[in-house]
Design a protein around this motif. Structure first.
Motif, PDB file in Angstrom:
ATOM      1  N   SER A  49       0.859  -1.188   0.000  1.00  0.00           N
ATOM      2  CA  SER A  49       0.000   0.000   0.000  1.00  0.00           C
ATOM      3  C   SER A  49       0.888   1.228   0.000  1.00  0.00           C
ATOM      4  O   SER A  49       1.853   1.298   0.764  1.00  0.00           O
ATOM      5  CB  SER A  49      -0.912   0.028   1.228  1.00  0.00           C
ATOM      6  N   ARG A  54      -0.435   4.279   0.468  1.00  0.00           N
ATOM      7  CA  ARG A  54      -1.176   5.349   1.134  1.00  0.00           C
ATOM      8  C   ARG A  54      -0.272   6.048   2.154  1.00  0.00           C
ATOM      9  O   ARG A  54       0.643   5.434   2.691  1.00  0.00           O
ATOM     10  CB  ARG A  54      -2.390   4.750   1.831  1.00  0.00           C
ATOM     11  N   PHE A  55      -0.522   7.325   2.461  1.00  0.00           N
ATOM     12  CA  PHE A  55       0.351   8.088   3.376  1.00  0.00           C
ATOM     13  C   PHE A  55       0.355   7.488   4.774  1.00  0.00           C
ATOM     14  O   PHE A  55       1.353   7.568   5.491  1.00  0.00           O
ATOM     15  CB  PHE A  55      -0.056   9.565   3.406  1.00  0.00           C
ATOM     16  N   VAL A  56      -0.771   6.925   5.171  1.00  0.00           N
ATOM     17  CA  VAL A  56      -0.858   6.139   6.401  1.00  0.00           C
ATOM     18  C   VAL A  56      -1.635   4.877   6.046  1.00  0.00           C
ATOM     19  O   VAL A  56      -2.618   4.940   5.287  1.00  0.00           O
ATOM     20  CB  VAL A  56      -1.580   6.899   7.536  1.00  0.00           C
ATOM     21  N   VAL A  57      -1.185   3.754   6.550  1.00  0.00           N
ATOM     22  CA  VAL A  57      -1.862   2.486   6.291  1.00  0.00           C
ATOM     23  C   VAL A  57      -2.394   1.981   7.635  1.00  0.00           C
ATOM     24  O   VAL A  57      -1.663   1.995   8.637  1.00  0.00           O
ATOM     25  CB  VAL A  57      -0.885   1.468   5.671  1.00  0.00           C
ATOM     26  N   ALA A  58      -3.664   1.570   7.673  1.00  0.00           N
ATOM     27  CA  ALA A  58      -4.267   1.036   8.895  1.00  0.00           C
ATOM     28  C   ALA A  58      -4.260  -0.483   8.806  1.00  0.00           C
ATOM     29  O   ALA A  58      -4.971  -1.058   7.974  1.00  0.00           O
ATOM     30  CB  ALA A  58      -5.691   1.567   9.065  1.00  0.00           C
TER      31      ALA A  58
END
Lengths: 322, 65
Positions: B33, B35-39
């Protein structure tokens, strides 16, 4: 750029005829006392706000900052804002309101579509939401200059994600257009504005009002958090609804399951958290934004389900209904 | 960007990791991923594991069964 819509009452009639008159000194109507959730007020506000987004074909862009039109818009906004404030419980603490929003109550539109929706229900839902998703994340960009520090940095990061991380083909508005094409719908900008009733226009007008007023920055942030909190489980149900109906173009919803699970955390911790550390006096406005989102989305959902339960369309009949 | 990658453990929620990330799973799959933050799912209930899909949330209000 969209086509100017058909009027829905005396105020929108007056505004649209002035905007299309070719004369920026044309006389505007007065606001009077319109229904705060009615079609005339909401189409009027939508047209006024659209001048700040993409504008309309054949409307002089100078109307955007016309003092008389801004004055009329302000009168209409006050009617709507007062009704929103009257319609929510308010509160002095963000956490219980957020926790309430995280309870995934059954009986919503995405539950209907997952369980028993037919293709025409899905197409109607997508037509409604195009009024927002064609400008997805745009109303929220206006809050950026009104924030500082971590709240600003995190808000920009979420917006960057909404805009596809720098890739136009990954922008959420682009993904939505792909879904519209997969459903044989017209994906051009605001193609269905004439078909969208007040409950849908009211959702977007709330965002535009919160975004354009610095005094409502707390409400804008609260609204954005509410939207991100509630969309992830709904998007999972929409993915299943699309698969059940044989629609393969699910990326708009699968992206939102994953993205909004992240955005929810960032909004709560880094945007709301940091904003309220700096400006604790905005707590009531953040709560208002959270609750007002629930109110307008609830009205929208009730409108759709009420129409569908009665076996009729939830859209307005328009001259070019598609 | 800071030198260290920030990881945030959310009580009762996901693990937030600054992206981009590459995640190796027990079955040998590798997922990515950017994304700037990944959950990342920490409750193992996610239908999109290893990513969080908010399945950790309570289904009922406190006090309700």
């Amino acid at each position: 750029m969209g086509h100017i819509p058909q009027p829905r009452g005396p105020i929108s009639e007056g505004i649209i005829s002035a905007l299309t008159s070719g004369d920026t000194r044309a006389t505007l109507p007065s606001a009077g006392t319109p229904d705060p959730f009615g079609d005339d007020l909401h189409l009027s506000l939508y047209v006024c706000y659209e001048l700040h987004y993409q504008g309309f074909d054949a409307v002089d862009p100078e109307w955007e900052w016309d003092p008389a039109l801004l004055g009329l818009r302000r009168d209409l906004e006050r009617v709507y804002l007062a009704a929103l404030r009257d319609g929510v419980a308010g509160g002095a603490d963000v956490d219980p309101v957020v926790e309430e929003l995280m309870i995934d109550a059954p009986g919503g539109v995405s539950h209907f579509l997952e369980d028993k929706g037919e293709l025409w229900h899905l197409r109607e839902y997508v037509v409604h939401r195009s009024i927002y998703h064609h400008k997805e994340a745009d109303p929220h960009a206006w809050v950026i200059p009104r924030l500082t520090g971590q709240a600003k940095a995190s808000m920009v990061a979420v917006e960057y994600d909404e805009y596809g991380g720098g890739r136009a083909d990954h922008m959420h508005s682009t993904l939505f257009r792909g879904l519209m094409r997969a459903l044989d719908l017209d994906d051009s900008y605001l193609a269905y504005l004439d078909e969208a009733p007040a409950p849908m226009l009211g959702v977007v007008n709330m965002m535009s009002m919160f975004g354009l007023h610095r005094s409502l920055r707390g409400a804008l942030v609260g609204h954005f958090a509410a939207a991100e909190i509630t969309t992830s489980p709904g998007a999972a149900r929409m993915t299943r609804a699309l698969k059940r109906l044989g629609v393969a173009e699910t990326v708009f919803f699968t992206e939102h399951v994953e993205a909004d699970a992240v955005h929810e955390q960032v909004l709560r911790r880094d945007v709301i958290g940091d904003l309220l550390r700096r400006e604790p006096e905005l707590t009531g406005d953040v709560v208002f934004g959270l609750q007002a989102t629930d109110l307008v989305e609830g009205r929208f959902g009730a409108h759709l389900l009420g129409a569908w339960d009665a076996g009729r369309t939830s859209l307005l009949e328009a001259p070019h209904a598609g | 960007m800071p030198d260290e990658r920030r990881v945030t453990m959310v009580t009762g929620g996901p693990i937030l990791v600054e992206g981009p990330v590459e995640i190796t799973l027990d079955d040998g799959r590798v997922v990515r991923s950017d994304r700037f933050v990944v959950a990342l799912c920490a409750c193992r209930r996610s239908k999109t594991f290893p990513f969080c899909d908010t399945s950790h949330r309570p289904k009922h209000r406190r006090g309700e069964s």
